[in-house]
Design a protein around this motif. Structure first.
Motif, PDB file in Angstrom:
ATOM      1  N   GLN A 199       0.716  -1.294   0.140  1.00 60.16           N
ATOM      2  CA  GLN A 199       0.148   0.030   0.036  1.00 60.16           C
ATOM      3  C   GLN A 199       0.748   1.281   0.039  1.00 60.16           C
ATOM      4  O   GLN A 199       0.280   2.423   0.317  1.00 60.16           O
ATOM      5  N   GLY A 200       2.252   1.128   0.072  1.00 61.04           N
ATOM      6  CA  GLY A 200       2.906   2.169  -0.136  1.00 61.04           C
ATOM      7  C   GLY A 200       3.648   2.903   1.009  1.00 61.04           C
ATOM      8  O   GLY A 200       3.984   4.218   1.100  1.00 61.04           O
ATOM      9  N   PHE A 201       3.325   2.164   2.326  1.00 64.72           N
ATOM     10  CA  PHE A 201       3.690   2.981   3.305  1.00 64.72           C
ATOM     11  C   PHE A 201       5.159   2.459   3.849  1.00 64.72           C
ATOM     12  O   PHE A 201       5.468   1.372   3.488  1.00 64.72           O
ATOM     13  N   ASP A 225       4.761   5.194   9.263  1.00 60.78           N
ATOM     14  CA  ASP A 225       4.641   6.561   8.570  1.00 60.78           C
ATOM     15  C   ASP A 225       3.445   6.343   7.545  1.00 60.78           C
ATOM     16  O   ASP A 225       3.517   5.760   6.471  1.00 60.78           O
ATOM     17  N   VAL A 226       2.363   7.115   7.742  1.00 61.82           N
ATOM     18  CA  VAL A 226       1.287   6.984   6.913  1.00 61.82           C
ATOM     19  C   VAL A 226       1.213   8.111   5.883  1.00 61.82           C
ATOM     20  O   VAL A 226       0.507   8.176   4.893  1.00 61.82           O
ATOM     21  N   GLY A 227       1.963   9.320   6.150  1.00 61.59           N
ATOM     22  CA  GLY A 227       1.980  10.397   5.256  1.00 61.59           C
ATOM     23  C   GLY A 227       0.928  11.359   5.556  1.00 61.59           C
ATOM     24  O   GLY A 227       1.282  12.470   5.013  1.00 61.59           O
ATOM     25  N   VAL A 228       0.252  11.244   6.501  1.00 62.98           N
ATOM     26  CA  VAL A 228      -0.833  12.174   6.823  1.00 62.98           C
ATOM     27  C   VAL A 228      -1.196  12.349   8.251  1.00 62.98           C
ATOM     28  O   VAL A 228      -0.509  11.350   8.940  1.00 62.98           O
ATOM     29  N   ASP A 229      -1.819  13.377   8.888  1.00 66.06           N
ATOM     30  CA  ASP A 229      -1.905  13.506  10.326  1.00 66.06           C
ATOM     31  C   ASP A 229      -2.697  12.200  10.779  1.00 66.06           C
ATOM     32  O   ASP A 229      -3.875  12.058  10.450  1.00 66.06           O
ATOM     33  N   THR A 230      -2.004  11.335  11.615  1.00 64.80           N
ATOM     34  CA  THR A 230      -2.971  10.180  11.851  1.00 64.80           C
ATOM     35  C   THR A 230      -3.939  10.486  12.853  1.00 64.80           C
ATOM     36  O   THR A 230      -4.740   9.544  13.129  1.00 64.80           O
ATOM     37  N   GLU A 231      -3.930  11.252  13.503  1.00 64.78           N
ATOM     38  CA  GLU A 231      -4.981  11.765  14.719  1.00 64.78           C
ATOM     39  C   GLU A 231      -6.098  12.145  13.894  1.00 64.78           C
ATOM     40  O   GLU A 231      -7.274  11.724  14.169  1.00 64.78           O
ATOM     41  N   ARG A 232      -6.240  12.801  12.653  1.00 66.97           N
ATOM     42  CA  ARG A 232      -7.170  12.896  11.840  1.00 66.97           C
ATOM     43  C   ARG A 232      -7.787  11.756  11.088  1.00 66.97           C
ATOM     44  O   ARG A 232      -9.056  11.659  10.829  1.00 66.97           O
ATOM     45  N   VAL A 233      -6.673  10.908  10.704  1.00 66.76           N
ATOM     46  CA  VAL A 233      -7.292   9.635  10.150  1.00 66.76           C
ATOM     47  C   VAL A 233      -7.955   8.493  11.056  1.00 66.76           C
ATOM     48  O   VAL A 233      -8.702   7.691  10.522  1.00 66.76           O
ATOM     49  N   PHE A 259      -7.761  -4.116   6.251  1.00 66.60           N
ATOM     50  CA  PHE A 259      -7.149  -2.764   7.103  1.00 66.60           C
ATOM     51  C   PHE A 259      -6.315  -2.000   6.348  1.00 66.60           C
ATOM     52  O   PHE A 259      -6.440  -0.826   6.350  1.00 66.60           O
ATOM     53  N   TRP A 260      -5.444  -2.674   5.577  1.00 65.88           N
ATOM     54  CA  TRP A 260      -4.449  -1.731   4.852  1.00 65.88           C
ATOM     55  C   TRP A 260      -4.924  -1.144   3.896  1.00 65.88           C
ATOM     56  O   TRP A 260      -4.701   0.088   3.385  1.00 65.88           O
ATOM     57  N   ARG A 261      -5.680  -1.672   3.057  1.00 62.16           N
ATOM     58  CA  ARG A 261      -6.688  -1.050   1.960  1.00 62.16           C
ATOM     59  C   ARG A 261      -7.512   0.054   2.602  1.00 62.16           C
ATOM     60  O   ARG A 261      -7.291   1.176   1.949  1.00 62.16           O
ATOM     61  N   GLN A 262      -7.996  -0.199   3.620  1.00 63.22           N
ATOM     62  CA  GLN A 262      -8.846   1.087   4.427  1.00 63.22           C
ATOM     63  C   GLN A 262      -7.837   2.140   4.777  1.00 63.22           C
ATOM     64  O   GLN A 262      -8.240   3.279   4.581  1.00 63.22           O
ATOM     65  N   LEU A 263      -6.738   2.024   5.166  1.00 65.32           N
ATOM     66  CA  LEU A 263      -5.760   2.864   5.709  1.00 65.32           C
ATOM     67  C   LEU A 263      -5.447   3.660   4.430  1.00 65.32           C
ATOM     68  O   LEU A 263      -5.348   4.831   4.549  1.00 65.32           O
ATOM     69  N   ALA A 277      -6.155   7.621   3.941  1.00 61.54           N
ATOM     70  CA  ALA A 277      -4.911   8.518   3.683  1.00 61.54           C
ATOM     71  C   ALA A 277      -4.970   9.348   2.536  1.00 61.54           C
ATOM     72  O   ALA A 277      -4.853  10.825   2.439  1.00 61.54           O
ATOM     73  N   ASP A 278      -5.488   8.847   1.527  1.00 63.44           N
ATOM     74  CA  ASP A 278      -5.507   9.356   0.273  1.00 63.44           C
ATOM     75  C   ASP A 278      -6.555  10.260   0.270  1.00 63.44           C
ATOM     76  O   ASP A 278      -6.503  11.361  -0.401  1.00 63.44           O
ATOM     77  N   ASP A 279      -7.717   9.771   0.976  1.00 61.74           N
ATOM     78  CA  ASP A 279      -8.811  10.947   0.942  1.00 61.74           C
ATOM     79  C   ASP A 279      -8.542  12.266   1.908  1.00 61.74           C
ATOM     80  O   ASP A 279      -8.865  13.228   1.516  1.00 61.74           O
ATOM     81  N   PHE A 280      -7.929  12.121   2.916  1.00 61.45           N
ATOM     82  CA  PHE A 280      -7.124  13.229   3.618  1.00 61.45           C
ATOM     83  C   PHE A 280      -6.365  14.105   2.832  1.00 61.45           C
ATOM     84  O   PHE A 280      -6.456  15.399   2.886  1.00 61.45           O
TER      85      PHE A 280
END
Length: 480
Positions: free
Chosen positions: A399-401, A415-423, A462-466, A470-473
């Motif tokens: 998934q590119g993480f 490292d998700v690449g975006v603010d994990t609290e928002r995700v 789980f990884w597809r949903q994450l 992340a892409d949506d955010f």
């Protein structure tokens, strides 16, 4: 023989006679055939009517009292209890609306979420899932507790220092790690968290400055803050704690202590190497602070990994560990090993807290440790975790993480690449409990990191949903 036309109680049935008799009267009370205030037959009369012993009747009446259906009146007998009015919620025929779940925003919320969550859908879980543990090992220990040599622990408070047999086993466990501590230097506690709490209360005072790992354990940040302690965050990366920053903080603030997880650090999975461990101990000597080494995940690490307590000889280091991460979280058994001069104050506070810790559970843990049974269980867990890490690493890469530190032990620092609290909230709405990085920051700093439990993150969904969250955010945050 029973009298009257009622059906006799069934001997040899799966439900004992007392249970059958209690259920018979309970049904009459529920059906209003026996009204509140009605008097039940005396024990002797009831025994004669149903063809059972008075002891069986007493047991049945006890069950009815425990269920709130009967009350005993001195020298008068047993009477049907007045029913309590139903609550408004109970009277309503409409089901209560489900309360929306909230993503964890602090240490307490994270823990509460873990208690409520389905482990199979909880990548943020802090422990192994139940199906990874060894119930046969636990059941064997509990059976052996009923043998003659262990009966005494079931009817006494136990030793304030802890079960002697367990402390003997712990002394051997520590020796295997290079830590030389006799049973007299070991104090058992209600889990490792209780051991840390005792140290805070006996060795620190409000206003003291304490060095802590950042990221680190959210519960410890909360406990220290509640005690009025000033936190001095030491950045921790894939290379371990930044000892240059630690040295500067120590020179400026004269800290009283450093609380750290040296082996399989939570959340990064990092373990100290020998060079950094030696330098850290020199800094402790130079700036006169003590070290609390939390080794809660030590059973999941190779035994050759260096421990600060082994290098220091328990001079400045107090060693803390427990069994909830490897054996079962249901048995709250932990311990600490320290210098003799610190032990008396710690034991005194333990006595004031709750007299002693559970001698029954401590003896059960000792039985699990004897003959190497717990060690073999831990070895199986390490092998299974190694396989899980390989699978999780593959899923994350697909998934590119990327990882902020090489995963080891139970945790990975992703490292998700975006603010994990928002995700975290949209992930929870999709049914996945996560542990965003801000929860592990002493300053609650937002960031793109997230703790991943290797045992509970093996579902590709789980990884597809994450990835989707992340892409949506990222799409919503991009400028137009």
């Amino acid at each position: 023989m029973p009298t009257g036309t009622q059906a006799p109680l069934l001997r040899g049935a799966s439900l004992p006679l007392a249970g059958q008799l209690a259920e018979r009267y309970a049904q009459r009370i529920r059906e209003r055939l026996l009204l509140p205030g009605a008097r039940l037959p005396s024990v002797r009369d009831c025994a004669r009517q149903h063809g059972v012993s008075p002891h069986t009747v007493v047991a049945a009446y006890d069950q009815l009292q425990a269920a709130g259906l009967l009350e005993a009146r001195r020298q008068r007998g047993f009477f049907v209890r007045e029913s309590r009015p139903a609550s408004a919620a109970a009277r309503s025929s409409r089901p209560a609306a489900a309360v929306p779940r909230q993503a964890p925003v602090d240490a307490t919320a994270l823990i509460r979420g873990m208690f409520e969550a389905d482990a199979a859908r909880s990548p943020g879980l802090g422990t192994l899932p139940a199906d990874w543990l060894d119930p046969a090992l636990l059941q064997s220990a509990m059976r052996r507790l009923h043998q003659a040599e262990s009966l005494g622990v079931q009817v006494s408070y136990g030793d304030p220092s802890g079960d002697e047999r367990l402390r003997d086993a712990l002394s051997q466990r520590l020796a295997d790690l290079g830590i030389h501590a006799g049973p007299a230097q070991i104090l058992t506690t209600h889990g490792a968290t209780h051991a840390l709490d005792l140290l805070i209360r006996t060795q620190l005072q409000p206003g003291d400055a304490v060095l802590v790992d950042d990221p680190g354990w959210a519960i410890m940040f909360a406990r220290l803050t509640q005690a009025g302690i000033r936190l001095l965050p030491v950045p921790r990366s894939s290379r371990g704690p930044d000892l240059d920053v630690l040295a500067a903080l120590a020179a400026q603030h004269a800290p009283r202590a450093y609380l750290t997880v040296s082996v399989l650090h939570n959340p990064t999975g990092h373990s100290l190497n020998l060079a950094d461990a030696h330098r850290l101990l020199r800094l402790a000597d130079e700036h006169d602070f003590f070290i609390v080494e939390d080794d809660s995940y030590g059973f999941l690490a190779a035994e050759h990994v260096p421990r600060l307590a082994a290098l220091d000889g328990l001079r400045r280091v107090t060693y803390v560990s427990g069994f909830s991460k490897v054996l079962t979280p249901a048995w709250r058994v932990g311990y600490l090993a320290t210098a003799p001069e610190r032990l008396r104050a710690l034991t005194d506070v333990k006595l004031l807290d709750g007299l002693t810790s559970s001698p029954v559970l401590e003896r059960a843990v000792a039985l699990c440790m004897e003959q190497g049974r717990l060690r073999r269980h831990a070895q199986r867990l390490r092998e299974r975790l190694a396989q899980a890490r390989q699978r999780v690493a593959s899923l994350a890469a697909r998934q590119g993480f990327t990882w902020a530190a090489p995963p080891d032990g139970l945790f990975g620092w992703l490292d998700v690449g975006v603010d994990t609290e928002r995700v975290a909230q949209p992930m929870l709405d999709a049914g996945w409990l996560t542990a965003p990085g801000a929860l592990f920051s002493a300053t609650r700093a937002p960031g793109s990191l997230m703790r991943i439990n290797m045992a509970t993150s093996q579902d590709p969904a789980f990884w597809r949903q994450l990835r989707a969250c992340a892409d949506d955010f990222r799409g919503r945050a991009a400028p137009p």
